[in-house]
Design a protein around this motif. Sequence first.
Motif, mmCIF file in Angstrom:
data_model
loop_
_atom_site.group_PDB
_atom_site.id
_atom_site.type_symbol
_atom_site.label_atom_id
_atom_site.label_comp_id
_atom_site.label_asym_id
_atom_site.label_seq_id
_atom_site.Cartn_x
_atom_site.Cartn_y
_atom_site.Cartn_z
ATOM 1 N N ARG A 38 2.549 -0.101 9.501
ATOM 2 C CA ARG A 38 3.471 -1.148 9.050
ATOM 3 C C ARG A 38 4.117 -0.744 7.741
ATOM 4 N N GLN A 39 5.283 -1.318 7.514
ATOM 5 C CA GLN A 39 6.010 -1.020 6.284
ATOM 6 C C GLN A 39 6.657 -2.296 5.777
ATOM 7 N N ALA A 40 6.254 -2.692 4.588
ATOM 8 C CA ALA A 40 6.835 -3.850 3.923
ATOM 9 C C ALA A 40 7.994 -3.394 3.044
ATOM 10 N N GLY A 42 10.193 -2.151 0.246
ATOM 11 C CA GLY A 42 9.890 -1.502 -1.024
ATOM 12 C C GLY A 42 8.561 -0.788 -1.066
ATOM 13 N N LYS A 43 7.871 -0.731 0.070
ATOM 14 C CA LYS A 43 6.564 -0.076 0.106
ATOM 15 C C LYS A 43 6.560 1.055 1.120
ATOM 16 N N GLU A 44 5.584 1.939 0.953
ATOM 17 C CA GLU A 44 5.448 3.031 1.899
ATOM 18 C C GLU A 44 4.836 2.529 3.205
ATOM 19 N N ARG A 45 5.093 3.291 4.259
ATOM 20 C CA ARG A 45 4.481 2.961 5.540
ATOM 21 C C ARG A 45 2.966 3.146 5.424
ATOM 22 N N GLU A 46 2.232 2.174 5.933
ATOM 23 C CA GLU A 46 0.784 2.249 5.816
ATOM 24 C C GLU A 46 0.105 2.118 7.174
ATOM 25 N N SER A 63 -7.906 -3.592 5.131
ATOM 26 C CA SER A 63 -7.151 -4.834 4.918
ATOM 27 C C SER A 63 -7.014 -5.678 6.185
ATOM 28 N N GLU A 89 0.683 -11.355 3.116
ATOM 29 C CA GLU A 89 0.737 -9.915 2.819
ATOM 30 C C GLU A 89 0.750 -9.044 4.071
ATOM 31 N N ALA A 92 5.633 -7.422 7.421
ATOM 32 C CA ALA A 92 6.108 -6.042 7.452
ATOM 33 C C ALA A 92 6.783 -5.782 8.789
#
Length: 124
Positions: A38-40, A42-46, A63, A89, A92
């Motif tokens: 998933r990618q939110a 402004g964040k990196e893909r996690e 998480s 949270e 994403a």
Amino acid sequence: QVQLVESGGGLVQAGGSLRLSCAASGRTFSRYTMGWFRQAPGKEREFVSYITWSGGNTYYADSVKVRFTISRDNAKNTMSLQMNSLKPEDTAVYYCAAVARPVVSPRAGDYDYWGQGTQVTVSS
């Protein structure tokens, strides 16, 4: 070659559930480790979760552990992610990905095929 298409995203309130699906083309689906990322904004893909080619082993990011469940149906060339107790949270774009066995990895860079993503939005 594997083509992947995600579905099932949407808007849900915190504490709710969603089930994402990933449909794969081709006759060799059972030869691939499948993952969810998933990618939110402004964040990196996690990494979220993966399941091995036979479905015998699964792994989750801390998480989402306990809340999410990954599964696959090799006869139908599909993979799913059941997401319960969703939190804001978790918002994403969720991607499914595939890598040929025997690779088993939580690293996005190890996956060769990706879907277009499906948006999950969890409101508080």
